[in-house]
Design a protein around this motif. Structure first.
Motif, PDB file in Angstrom:
ATOM      1  N   SER A  43      38.963  31.709  34.146  1.00  0.00           N
ATOM      2  CA  SER A  43      39.924  31.841  34.926  1.00  0.00           C
ATOM      3  C   SER A  43      40.198  32.996  35.656  1.00  0.00           C
ATOM      4  N   VAL A  44      40.614  32.895  36.780  1.00  0.00           N
ATOM      5  CA  VAL A  44      41.255  34.356  37.531  1.00  0.00           C
ATOM      6  C   VAL A  44      43.166  34.836  38.447  1.00  0.00           C
ATOM      7  N   GLY A  45      43.668  35.143  37.802  1.00  0.00           N
ATOM      8  CA  GLY A  45      44.693  35.363  37.925  1.00  0.00           C
ATOM      9  C   GLY A  45      45.244  36.124  39.518  1.00  0.00           C
ATOM     10  N   LEU A  46      46.262  36.332  40.153  1.00  0.00           N
ATOM     11  CA  LEU A  46      47.127  37.098  40.635  1.00  0.00           C
ATOM     12  C   LEU A  46      47.332  39.149  39.503  1.00  0.00           C
ATOM     13  N   VAL A  47      47.141  39.858  39.760  1.00  0.00           N
ATOM     14  CA  VAL A  47      48.333  40.978  38.934  1.00  0.00           C
ATOM     15  C   VAL A  47      49.312  40.626  39.185  1.00  0.00           C
ATOM     16  N   THR A  48      50.187  41.066  40.446  1.00  0.00           N
ATOM     17  CA  THR A  48      51.173  40.830  40.790  1.00  0.00           C
ATOM     18  C   THR A  48      52.001  39.548  40.195  1.00  0.00           C
ATOM     19  N   THR A  49      52.046  38.389  40.474  1.00  0.00           N
ATOM     20  CA  THR A  49      52.199  37.251  39.761  1.00  0.00           C
ATOM     21  C   THR A  49      51.730  36.629  38.081  1.00  0.00           C
ATOM     22  N   ALA A  50      50.467  36.759  37.792  1.00  0.00           N
ATOM     23  CA  ALA A  50      50.364  36.634  36.673  1.00  0.00           C
ATOM     24  C   ALA A  50      49.835  34.735  36.843  1.00  0.00           C
ATOM     25  N   SER A  84      41.491  26.229  47.919  1.00  0.00           N
ATOM     26  CA  SER A  84      40.891  25.195  46.129  1.00  0.00           C
ATOM     27  C   SER A  84      40.383  26.054  45.312  1.00  0.00           C
ATOM     28  N   GLY A  85      39.779  27.279  45.656  1.00  0.00           N
ATOM     29  CA  GLY A  85      39.551  28.802  44.484  1.00  0.00           C
ATOM     30  C   GLY A  85      38.091  29.000  44.664  1.00  0.00           C
ATOM     31  N   LYS A  86      37.215  28.170  45.874  1.00  0.00           N
ATOM     32  CA  LYS A  86      35.613  28.197  45.803  1.00  0.00           C
ATOM     33  C   LYS A  86      35.258  29.664  45.966  1.00  0.00           C
ATOM     34  N   THR A  87      35.608  30.266  46.851  1.00  0.00           N
ATOM     35  CA  THR A  87      35.389  31.246  47.134  1.00  0.00           C
ATOM     36  C   THR A  87      35.502  32.195  45.723  1.00  0.00           C
ATOM     37  N   THR A  88      36.606  32.163  45.175  1.00  0.00           N
ATOM     38  CA  THR A  88      37.301  32.995  43.969  1.00  0.00           C
ATOM     39  C   THR A  88      36.322  32.893  42.779  1.00  0.00           C
ATOM     40  N   LEU A  89      35.881  31.367  42.835  1.00  0.00           N
ATOM     41  CA  LEU A  89      34.931  30.600  41.299  1.00  0.00           C
ATOM     42  C   LEU A  89      34.073  31.773  42.095  1.00  0.00           C
ATOM     43  N   SER A  90      32.749  31.586  43.422  1.00  0.00           N
ATOM     44  CA  SER A  90      31.812  32.271  43.333  1.00  0.00           C
ATOM     45  C   SER A  90      31.541  33.182  43.027  1.00  0.00           C
ATOM     46  N   SER A  91      32.325  34.548  43.466  1.00  0.00           N
ATOM     47  CA  SER A  91      32.972  35.985  43.733  1.00  0.00           C
ATOM     48  C   SER A  91      33.307  36.306  41.884  1.00  0.00           C
ATOM     49  N   ALA A  92      33.888  35.476  41.066  1.00  0.00           N
ATOM     50  CA  ALA A  92      34.081  35.788  39.767  1.00  0.00           C
ATOM     51  C   ALA A  92      32.425  35.725  39.146  1.00  0.00           C
ATOM     52  N   LEU A  93      31.223  34.688  39.230  1.00  0.00           N
ATOM     53  CA  LEU A  93      30.170  34.249  38.918  1.00  0.00           C
ATOM     54  C   LEU A  93      29.713  35.857  38.646  1.00  0.00           C
ATOM     55  N   LEU A  94      29.696  36.966  40.023  1.00  0.00           N
ATOM     56  CA  LEU A  94      29.075  38.237  39.826  1.00  0.00           C
ATOM     57  C   LEU A  94      29.488  39.020  39.391  1.00  0.00           C
ATOM     58  N   GLY A  95      30.892  38.495  38.199  1.00  0.00           N
ATOM     59  CA  GLY A  95      31.267  39.547  38.186  1.00  0.00           C
ATOM     60  C   GLY A  95      32.229  40.364  38.772  1.00  0.00           C
TER      61      GLY A  95
END
Length: 615
Positions: free
Chosen positions: A16-23, A48-59
Motif C-alpha cells: 500500500s502507498v498512502g498520501l502523507v497529508t490525509t493518510a 488508477s495507480g499504475k505509476t504509483t505501483l510501478s514506482s513502489a516496485l523500485l522502492g
C-alpha cells in the motif's frame, strides 16, 4: 504461457502507498508474483495507480506519498527494507526502469556513448574501458541501432523519438537485470516503430530471462507483449488473469468497459465510453470504487469492498474483485456501417488542396500534396512520425509560412499565412493542438479562456458572452462549474474538451485535430471520438491527424496516407484499410495492434524494417 516451473523473480505482498497529508491510500493491498521471463501488463485509466505501483516496485514514492505497508521481494530480498545506498546499487543492476518520455529521461549534455559507458562504469568497475565499449556496441546492435563511433558521439536531440526510446531500452537491458519496469514506452510512437520496440522488449526478455512489467492504458499494445495482465482501478486490483483469459472472458465490468471503449483497426464498432470518472484517493467511496459507474452495482457494492476471488484452477489462476460474478455477461462489439452518402458528398467540396509544397529552412518536407475535404466528412491524415502530417495540417491552418501551392475554401483562394486571412476565414477553419495543457493559458480560468474567444470574434455583452460559454460547455458535455477552474484542475480528457469548446466558439466549418486523442485513456478517447462524431452530424467537417489506425477505422470517412512528405494512398476508409494498394499502407496495417487479429507482421529483421519505412 506456462510459468509453473519457472522461479519467482518478484513477489509483491499486501503493498500500500498512502498520501502523507490525509493518510488516504493511493494503492491498497496489492499482491502478485512474477515469474522469470514473464511479461506482466499493468493497465487502467489515469489515476488508477499504475505509476504509483510501478514506482513502489523500485522502492520509490513520489513527493507527498509514502509506502505504508507491504513487501516487494526481488529474488527473495525485500527491497523496501534496504537503505538508500543498497537501493542505488540494485537500481540499474537488478531492477531497471524505462520512462515514457526519453526526451526528459536522457541527459541532453551527454553523448549516447557516454550514457551507456557511465552506467557500466558505476556498476561494473572491474572491467576495462575496452570491455565496456564491446558491451555498449553489443547492446546497441541488439536494440537495432548503429554501433559505430559516429552514432556513439551523437547527442539525444540528434535522434528520432523511436531511436531515443531504444537507447532507454539499451540502458535498461545493458546490465542484464532481473526485472524491468516499462512505463508506457510506446505511447508517442507510430505503429511501425512501436512494433519494433515491442519486438525488442520481447526478444531481450526471452534471451536474458528478464521479467518485465509493462505499464499502459492501451490494451491493444498489452495484447501484443504481455503473458498476463493486471487491471487496476482506484488503486486496487480489479482483475488478474492470463492474457487469453482476460481478452476472451473478461469477468470484471471495468475490464469489459475498457475493451468495449477501444477502437480497432479490424472492425468499425460503436464506441462505448465508461460514463463518469475514477475517484481521487481523497474521494473514494466506502464500498466498491467502481460502483458509481457500474451497471450491476447494488447496495452491497456501495457499502462493502469486494475481495479478489480465484476463478479457475491453480495452474491458470484468474482473480476478480466483484460481488456479482455470476450475473456478469459477455458482450460482443456492435459493428457499425460506414454511413457516407457518396453521391451527396461528391457535390460539396469544402476545402480543395492543390499541390502543396512545404520547407523547413532549405529542406523540403512536403511534395505536391493534393486532396479534397467534403462538408460533414472526416478525413484522416495518417503516417509515421516525420511523414509530414503535422506540417500539412499546420499549413492548412495558416501556421506555416514556408508553403507553396493553392488552397481553396468554398472556392475562394485562401492565403497560407494566417495573418492575411480575413476574420470570416479564420472563423471557419480552427486548429486543435495535441497537448491541451500547453495550448491553454495556465493563468486563466476556463471561463476566462472561453470568454476571450467570444470577445475577440463577437460584439457581445457580458451576459451574452456568459450564455455562449455556458452553451459551448454543454455542447462538449462539461458541467458549467468548470468555467471557474484552471487547466491544472482538470483531467486530460476534460482539458481536451475545453480545447474543442474553444474552437467551436468560432462556429467553424472545419476542425483540424492534431493527434488530440494520442495521450488519452481509452475510455476518455472514446468519449472524445463520440463527441466528434456528434459534431459531424451537426455539419462540422474534420481533418483528423493520427498514427492510430484503430481511431481511423472508428471515425474517418476517407484516408490520406503520407510517407516522406508525399500522399501515397488516398480513398474511402474501408477501401484503404481492407484492400490497401501501396506497400507502405500495407506495412502500417501489418503493424497496427488489434484486439481481434494478431499483429500480422513481427519485425524480426530490423534492416528490412529500416529499408521499407525509411526510419
Amino acid at each position: 504461457m506456462n510459468h509453473q516451473y519457472r522461479p519467482t523473480v518478484l513477489s509483491v505482498q499486501n503493498l500500500s502507498v498512502g498520501l502523507v497529508t490525509t493518510a488516504k491510500d493511493v494503492i491498497s493491498e496489492i499482491s502478485f508474483d512474477l515469474k522469470e521471463g514473464e511479461v506482466l501488463g499493468l493497465v487502467g485509466e489515469s489515476g488508477s495507480g499504475k505509476t504509483t505501483l510501478s514506482s513502489a516496485l523500485l522502492g520509490y514514492s513520489r513527493h507527498g506519498a509514502k509506502i505504508t505497508q507491504g513487501k516487494v521481494e526481488l529474488d527473495g530480498e525485500d527491497i523496501l527494507a534496504l537503505d538508500e545506498h543498497a537501493l542505488r546499487q540494485i537500481r540499474g543492476s537488478k531492477i531497471s526502469h524505462v520512462a515514457q518520455d526519453p526526451g526528459t529521461a536522457l541527459n541532453p549534455s551527454l553523448r549516447i556513448g557516454q550514457h551507456l559507458d557511465e552506467l557500466l562504469e558505476v556498476h561494473h568497475k572491474q572491467i576495462t574501458p575496452a570491455e565496456r565499449l564491446i558491451k555498449v556496441k553489443k547492446i546497441l546492435q541488439e536494440v537495432g541501432l548503429p554501433a559505430d563511433d559516429q552514432f556513439l558521439k551523437r547527442f539525444p536531440h540528434q535522434l528520432s523519438g523511436g531511436q531515443q526510446q531504444r537507447i532507454l531500452l539499451a540502458l535498461a537491458f545493458l546490465l542484464h537485470p532481473r526485472l524491468i519496469v516499462l512505463d508506457e514506452p510506446t505511447t508517442a510512437l507510430d505503429v511501425t516503430t512501436q512494433t519494433l520496440v515491442l519486438n525488442i522488449i520481447r526478444k531481450l526478455c526471452q534471451e536474458y530471462k528478464v521479467s518485465a512489467i509493462y505499464v499502459s492504458h492501451d490494451l491493444t499494445v498489452v495484447k501484443d507483449i504481455a503473458d498476463r495482465v493486471i487491471v487496476l482501478y482506484s488503486g486496487r486490483i480489479a482483475e488478474d488473469a492470463q492474457l487469453p483469459q482476460l481478452f476472451e472472458q473478461p469477468k470484471h465490468p471495468y475490464t469489459q468497459g475498457l475493451i468495449h471503449a477501444i477502437p480497432d483497426v479490424s472492425i468499425r464498432k460503436l464506441l462505448s465510453p465508461i460514463e463518469g470518472h475514477a475517484p481521487s484517493p481523497n474521494h473514494r467511496p466506502a464500498g466498491c470504487a467502481f460502483a458509481p459507474r457500474c451497471f450491476y452495482a447494488t447496495d452491497l457494492c456501495r457499502t462493502q469492498h469486494p475481495q479478489l476471488i480465484k476463478m479457475v484452477d491453480e495452474f491458470e489462476p484468474h482473480f476478480v474483485a466483484c460481488h456479482h460474478l455470476n450475473q456478469i455477461e459477455l458482450f460482443e462489439p456492435v459493428q457499425e456501417e460506414l454511413s457516407l452518402n457518396l453521391q451527396e458528398s461528391e457535390q460539396k467540396v469544402l476545402l480543395n488542396v492543390e499541390n502543396i509544397n512545404a520547407w523547413y529552412g532549405h529542406h523540403q518536407v512536403l511534395f505536391d500534396a493534393s486532396f479534397q475535404l467534403r462538408q460533414g466528412e472526416c478525413l484522416a491524415l495518417v503516417g509515421e512520425s516525420g511523414s509530414g502530417k503535422t506540417t500539412l495540417s499546420r499549413a492548412l491552418a495558416g501556421l506555416n509560412d514556408s508553403v507553396e501551392g493553392k488552397l481553396f475554401l468554398e472556392h475562394a483562394l485562401l492565403p497560407f499565412s494566417g495573418k492575411l486571412r480575413t476574420l470570416a476565414q479564420r472563423h471557419q477553419l480552427q486548429y486543435i493542438f495535441q497537448n491541451p495543457y500547453k495550448a491553454l493559458n495556465p493563468a486563466h480560468t476556463i471561463g476566462q479562456t472561453l470568454s476571450k474567444v467570444v470577445e475577440h470574434f463577437y460584439n457581445t455583452t457580458k451576459a451574452e458572452t456568459a450564455e455562449k460559454v455556458a452553451q459551448v460547455l454543454a455542447k462538449v458535455s462539461l458541467p458549467l462549474q468548470v468555467k471557474d477552474l484552471y487547466p491544472r484542475d482538470l483531467s486530460g480528457g476534460e482539458r481536451q474538451r475545453v480545447a474543442i469548446a474553444r474552437a467551436l466558439l468560432c462556429q467553424p466549418k472545419i476542425l483540424i485535430c492534431d493527434e488530440i486523442t494520442s495521450a488519452l485513456d481509452v475510455s476518455v478517447q472514446a468519449s472524445i471520438l463520440k463527441l466528434l462524431q456528434e459534431l459531424q452530424k451537426q455539419g462540422v467537417t474534420l481533418l483528423f491527424v493520427t498514427h492510430n489506425l484503430g481511431v481511423v477505422r472508428a471515425i474517418a470517412d476517407r484516408i490520406a496516407v503520407l510517407k516522406n512528405g508525399k500522399i501515397v494512398e488516398y480513398g474511402h476508409t474501408d477501401q484503404v484499410l481492407n484492400q490497401p494498394k501501396h506497400a507502405y499502407t500495407q506495412l502500417l496495417l501489418a503493424h497496427a495492434p488489434s484486439l481481434y487479429n494478431s499483429t500480422a507482421a513481427k519485425v524480426e529483421d530490423k534492416q528490412h524494417y529500416l529499408d521499407i519505412s525509411g526510419a
